[in-house]
Design a protein around this motif. Structure first.
Motif, short mmCIF file in Angstrom:
data_model
loop_
_atom_site.label_atom_id
_atom_site.label_comp_id
_atom_site.label_asym_id
_atom_site.label_seq_id
_atom_site.Cartn_x
_atom_site.Cartn_y
_atom_site.Cartn_z
N GLU A 124 0.85 -1.18 0.00
CA GLU A 124 0.00 0.00 0.00
C GLU A 124 0.89 1.24 0.00
O GLU A 124 1.80 1.36 0.81
CB GLU A 124 -0.91 0.01 1.23
N LYS A 125 0.64 2.15 -0.93
CA LYS A 125 1.47 3.35 -1.05
C LYS A 125 0.65 4.58 -0.69
O LYS A 125 -0.54 4.66 -0.93
CB LYS A 125 2.01 3.48 -2.48
N ILE A 126 1.32 5.56 -0.09
CA ILE A 126 0.63 6.77 0.38
C ILE A 126 0.83 7.94 -0.57
O ILE A 126 -0.08 8.40 -1.22
CB ILE A 126 1.11 7.15 1.79
N ILE A 127 2.06 8.48 -0.67
CA ILE A 127 2.31 9.65 -1.50
C ILE A 127 3.59 9.45 -2.32
O ILE A 127 4.58 8.93 -1.81
CB ILE A 127 2.43 10.94 -0.67
N PRO A 128 3.63 9.84 -3.59
CA PRO A 128 4.83 9.68 -4.42
C PRO A 128 5.85 10.78 -4.21
O PRO A 128 7.02 10.62 -4.55
CB PRO A 128 4.27 9.72 -5.84
N THR A 129 5.40 11.93 -3.68
CA THR A 129 6.32 13.05 -3.47
C THR A 129 6.12 13.66 -2.10
O THR A 129 5.09 13.46 -1.45
CB THR A 129 6.11 14.15 -4.54
N TRP A 130 7.11 14.44 -1.69
CA TRP A 130 7.02 15.23 -0.45
C TRP A 130 7.36 16.65 -0.81
O TRP A 130 8.50 16.99 -1.07
CB TRP A 130 7.98 14.68 0.60
N HIS A 131 6.35 17.50 -0.89
CA HIS A 131 6.53 18.90 -1.28
C HIS A 131 7.35 19.03 -2.57
O HIS A 131 8.26 19.86 -2.68
CB HIS A 131 7.18 19.71 -0.16
N GLY A 132 7.02 18.17 -3.53
CA GLY A 132 7.66 18.24 -4.83
C GLY A 132 8.89 17.37 -4.99
O GLY A 132 9.39 17.18 -6.10
N ILE A 133 9.39 16.84 -3.90
CA ILE A 133 10.58 15.97 -3.96
C ILE A 133 10.10 14.52 -4.07
O ILE A 133 9.28 14.08 -3.27
CB ILE A 133 11.45 16.11 -2.70
N PRO A 134 10.59 13.75 -5.05
CA PRO A 134 10.19 12.34 -5.12
C PRO A 134 10.49 11.63 -3.81
O PRO A 134 11.59 11.73 -3.27
CB PRO A 134 11.06 11.80 -6.27
N ARG A 135 9.49 10.96 -3.28
CA ARG A 135 9.66 10.32 -1.97
C ARG A 135 10.80 9.30 -1.98
O ARG A 135 11.50 9.14 -0.97
CB ARG A 135 8.34 9.63 -1.58
N LYS A 136 11.03 8.66 -3.10
CA LYS A 136 12.10 7.65 -3.18
C LYS A 136 13.48 8.27 -3.01
O LYS A 136 14.45 7.57 -2.71
CB LYS A 136 12.02 6.90 -4.51
N ASP A 137 13.57 9.59 -3.20
CA ASP A 137 14.85 10.28 -3.07
C ASP A 137 15.09 10.76 -1.64
O ASP A 137 16.11 11.42 -1.37
CB ASP A 137 14.91 11.48 -4.01
N ILE A 138 14.17 10.47 -0.73
CA ILE A 138 14.30 10.93 0.65
C ILE A 138 14.49 9.71 1.55
O ILE A 138 13.54 8.96 1.82
CB ILE A 138 13.04 11.71 1.10
N PRO A 139 15.67 9.47 2.03
CA PRO A 139 15.95 8.27 2.83
C PRO A 139 15.50 8.42 4.29
O PRO A 139 16.28 8.22 5.23
CB PRO A 139 17.46 8.13 2.72
N TRP A 140 14.24 8.79 4.46
CA TRP A 140 13.69 8.93 5.82
C TRP A 140 12.71 7.78 6.05
O TRP A 140 11.62 7.76 5.49
CB TRP A 140 12.98 10.26 6.01
N TYR A 141 13.11 6.84 6.84
CA TYR A 141 12.25 5.71 7.19
C TYR A 141 12.85 5.00 8.40
O TYR A 141 14.04 5.17 8.73
CB TYR A 141 12.12 4.74 6.01
N PRO A 142 12.05 4.20 9.08
CA PRO A 142 12.55 3.54 10.30
C PRO A 142 13.40 2.32 10.01
O PRO A 142 13.20 1.62 9.01
CB PRO A 142 11.25 3.14 11.01
N THR A 143 14.33 2.09 10.91
CA THR A 143 15.11 0.86 10.90
C THR A 143 14.83 0.13 12.21
O THR A 143 14.93 0.74 13.29
CB THR A 143 16.62 1.15 10.79
N VAL A 144 14.45 -1.13 12.11
CA VAL A 144 14.09 -1.89 13.30
C VAL A 144 15.19 -2.89 13.62
O VAL A 144 15.59 -3.69 12.77
CB VAL A 144 12.75 -2.64 13.11
N ASP A 145 15.68 -2.85 14.85
CA ASP A 145 16.64 -3.84 15.33
C ASP A 145 15.83 -5.05 15.80
O ASP A 145 15.23 -5.04 16.87
CB ASP A 145 17.45 -3.25 16.49
N SER A 146 15.82 -6.09 14.97
CA SER A 146 14.97 -7.25 15.25
C SER A 146 15.39 -7.98 16.53
O SER A 146 14.55 -8.61 17.20
CB SER A 146 14.99 -8.22 14.07
N GLU A 147 16.67 -7.89 16.90
CA GLU A 147 17.11 -8.57 18.12
C GLU A 147 16.61 -7.84 19.37
O GLU A 147 16.34 -8.47 20.39
CB GLU A 147 18.64 -8.65 18.14
N THR A 148 16.47 -6.52 19.26
CA THR A 148 16.00 -5.74 20.40
C THR A 148 14.47 -5.73 20.49
O THR A 148 13.90 -5.69 21.57
CB THR A 148 16.51 -4.29 20.30
N CYS A 149 13.78 -5.80 19.32
CA CYS A 149 12.31 -5.74 19.27
C CYS A 149 11.70 -6.85 20.12
O CYS A 149 12.09 -8.02 20.02
CB CYS A 149 11.85 -5.87 17.82
#
Length: 212
Positions: free
Chosen positions: A4-29
């Motif tokens: 499921e996808k939400i938005i392709p851009t963020w204020h005109g910037i392609p979302r794929k060019d913005i490396p903002w996303y969570p990283t989960v440490d599976s051992e700690t989770c």
């Protein structure tokens, strides 16, 4: 929910060019599901009792709520300097100002629509009335007819109930119900005052009055 996808851009910037996303440490989770239930953008799924960011680019740029609520600090995000740098490099504020104008215009339109709907809701264009009394010699129905002559109002669904014919002749009280309406979908509240006055002048009793 995967895919499921939400938005392709963020204020005109392609979302794929913005490396903002969570990283989960599976051992700690610990599989508490707080991130899964808190995120409203379907970023996470629970797999084998662990949180997995299956839709990382669905993440709202700048949001780190999941990391904030994680009780074991298993979730991390890039430094916020990344976002500030993107804002400067892409000069997004011209786009943001235009988006703000559009948002404000939509809000104003929504407010205007709500006010118009409230105004319409406050209009009374049809009312049901019930009147009791003696109607025979009072020519009440004729007076109702004269009251609407040449005007955008009408009386509909008239129903006169008398106990017996003989009782009516002996002036036993009867019961008349009718609807007052506008023939042009206009407010009838001022006209209703005239109807009430006519009822009063004829010595009748207004039993009930209900907006329809």
């Amino acid at each position: 929910m995967a895919g499921e996808k939400i938005i392709p851009t963020w204020h005109g910037i392609p979302r794929k060019d913005i490396p903002w996303y969570p990283t989960v440490d599976s051992e700690t989770c610990i599989g508490c599901t707080l991130c899964y239930t808190t995120c409203g953008r379907n970023v996470y799924e629970m797999q084998e009792n662990k949180a997995v960011a299956v839709n990382p680019l669905n993440c709202m740029v700048g949001c780190s709520t999941c990391a904030t609520v994680c009780p074991v600090q298993a979730i991390s995000f890039p430094d916020r300097d990344l976002i500030w740098k993107l804002e400067r490099e892409h000069k997004i504020f011209k786009v943001v100002r235009q988006e703000a104008k559009e948002k404000m215009a939509k809000q104003e339109a929504a407010k205007a629509r709500a006010l118009a709907e409230d105004a319409i809701a406050s209009l009374v264009i049809r009312t049901h009335m019930e009147v009791a009394g003696e109607f025979g010699e009072k020519r009440f129905l004729i007076q109702l007819e004269e009251l609407i002559k040449g005007r955008p109002f009408d009386f509909i669904n008239l129903c006169l109930r008398v106990p017996t014919v003989q009782g009516a002749m002996e002036k036993t009280p009867s019961f008349l119900s009718f609807d007052v309406t506008s023939t042009e979908q206009e407010d009838i509240q001022t006209f209703l005052s005239e109807v009430r006055e006519l009822i009063r002048r004829n010595g009748l009793t207004l039993v009930s009055e209900n907006k329809i």
